[in-house]
Design an enzyme around this catalytic site. Structure first.
Site, PDB file in Angstrom:
ATOM      1  N   ASP A 129     -11.567   2.537   3.657  1.00  0.00           N
ATOM      2  CA  ASP A 129     -11.738   0.997   3.692  1.00  0.00           C
ATOM      3  C   ASP A 129     -13.306   0.691   3.532  1.00  0.00           C
ATOM      4  O   ASP A 129     -13.803  -0.494   3.436  1.00  0.00           O
ATOM      5  CB  ASP A 129     -11.243   0.550   4.847  1.00  0.00           C
ATOM      6  CG  ASP A 129      -9.871  -0.490   4.588  1.00  0.00           C
ATOM      7  OD1 ASP A 129      -9.751  -0.735   3.517  1.00  0.00           O
ATOM      8  OD2 ASP A 129      -9.093  -0.756   5.565  1.00  0.00           O
ATOM      9  N   GLN A 169      -5.335  -2.027   9.539  1.00  0.00           N
ATOM     10  CA  GLN A 169      -4.986  -3.326   9.042  1.00  0.00           C
ATOM     11  C   GLN A 169      -5.326  -4.313   9.841  1.00  0.00           C
ATOM     12  O   GLN A 169      -5.165  -4.526  11.175  1.00  0.00           O
ATOM     13  CB  GLN A 169      -3.416  -3.095   8.974  1.00  0.00           C
ATOM     14  CG  GLN A 169      -3.086  -4.510   8.049  1.00  0.00           C
ATOM     15  CD  GLN A 169      -3.636  -4.583   6.852  1.00  0.00           C
ATOM     16  OE1 GLN A 169      -3.658  -3.554   6.008  1.00  0.00           O
ATOM     17  NE2 GLN A 169      -3.903  -5.735   6.214  1.00  0.00           N
ATOM     18  N   LYS A 197       0.722  -1.285   0.020  1.00  0.00           N
ATOM     19  CA  LYS A 197       0.076  -0.030   0.047  1.00  0.00           C
ATOM     20  C   LYS A 197       0.739   1.441   0.003  1.00  0.00           C
ATOM     21  O   LYS A 197       0.560   2.187  -0.842  1.00  0.00           O
ATOM     22  CB  LYS A 197      -1.009   0.110   1.132  1.00  0.00           C
ATOM     23  CG  LYS A 197      -1.905  -0.994   0.929  1.00  0.00           C
ATOM     24  CD  LYS A 197      -2.911  -1.099   2.422  1.00  0.00           C
ATOM     25  CE  LYS A 197      -3.867  -2.169   2.458  1.00  0.00           C
ATOM     26  NZ  LYS A 197      -4.534  -2.230   3.820  1.00  0.00           N
TER      27      LYS A 197
END
Length: 281
Positions: free
Chosen positions: A119, A96, A52
């Protein structure tokens, strides 16, 4: 049978994002910013976060990773999220997953400002997705829809089957297909006679993390098969949830693993971060 090349499509999208980021810097002096919270030493999570960060750098997006020990307290992570919510230079915040068992992931995700929820996991954005309203959509299902669009596959009026009912992939995938006017079935661990459902599907999307779960006899002739699963076998090779070699000849379109859905997930994260930056007041 045509292979859906997610890798090349993701690269095209990332190049377009880089151009738009450059334009945003010139026109409004805004550099999109993404902050990641990474807890513990899980190798897969570290590898993914590294990918990322590399993608952000290539697109001209500022990124920062808050690496935290596995023993970190809930309160300390909440303080960090609150700090990032208040930081005007951070447009996207993501935690995460998975997190160590002593942490309340739901509470942390709900603490993220929905305007920075790149997200798409905050209940606010989940609700907007289900209602068919604009908001942030989880990156993997959004990437799947972009792939279908690029290859001229219209879900309208089609029978779609989603195998897997996670909050991250399965449920939002089903909502997106429903919003696109497909007739949607969702299968999960308690579904009886899975093949009965998958064989009816014009569009079959699978994301459960079980190698070669979907076999040739479970797939309708001419179906579009999207394999979201990624599994590492003992010999180190990567395979999806679909028995690719056996299933591919029956399909009109199929995604490979690797090189299918995976690259699109990161491209959509960059897209969501850019969208958040453009929405700055």
């Amino acid at each position: 049978m045509q292979i859906i090349d997610g890798k090349s499509l993701a690269q095209e999208i990332r190049q377009q994002i880089a151009r738009e980021v450059e334009d945003l810097k010139k026109s409004r002096d805004i550099t999109p910013g993404l902050a990641v919270i990474l807890v513990g030493d899980d190798p897969a999570s570290h590898a993914y976060v590294k990918m990322k960060a590399k993608a952000c750098k290539e697109a001209g997006i500022y990124s920062i990773t808050h690496e935290m020990p596995e023993s970190i307290s809930q309160g300390e992570i909440e303080e960090t999220i609150t700090m990032m919510n208040r930081n005007p230079n951070i447009d996207g915040i993501l935690v995460q997953l998975p997190l160590p068992g002593h942490l309340d992931a739901t509470r942390l995700l709900e603490l993220i400002d929905p305007r920075k929820d790149v997200d798409g996991f905050h209940p606010f954005n989940v609700g907007r997705l289900v209602a068919g309203l604009e908001g942030f959509v989880p990156c993997t299902p959004l990437g799947v829809m972009k792939m279908l669009e690029r290859y001229g596959i219209n879900p309208k009026g089609k029978n779609a089957c989603v195998v897997g009912a996670s909050n991250i992939v399965g449920k939002p995938m089903a909502a997106l297909l429903l919003n696109a006017f497909a007739t949607v079935e969702v299968c999960h661990i308690y579904t009886q006679n899975l093949a009965e459902h998958t064989r009816r599907a014009d569009i079959l999307v699978v994301g459960v993390g079980k190698p070669n779960l979907i076999t040739e006899e479970m797939v309708k002739e001419g179906a579009v098969v999207v394999d979201i699963g990624i599994n590492r076998l003992e010999d180190g090779s990567l395979v999806g949830d679909v028995d690719y070699e056996a299933v591919a000849p029956k399909c009109s379109y199929i995604t490979p693993v690797p090189g299918g859905v995976g690259p699109m997930t990161i491209a959509m994260l960059l897209q969501n971060t850019l969208t958040a930056a453009k929405a700055r007041p």
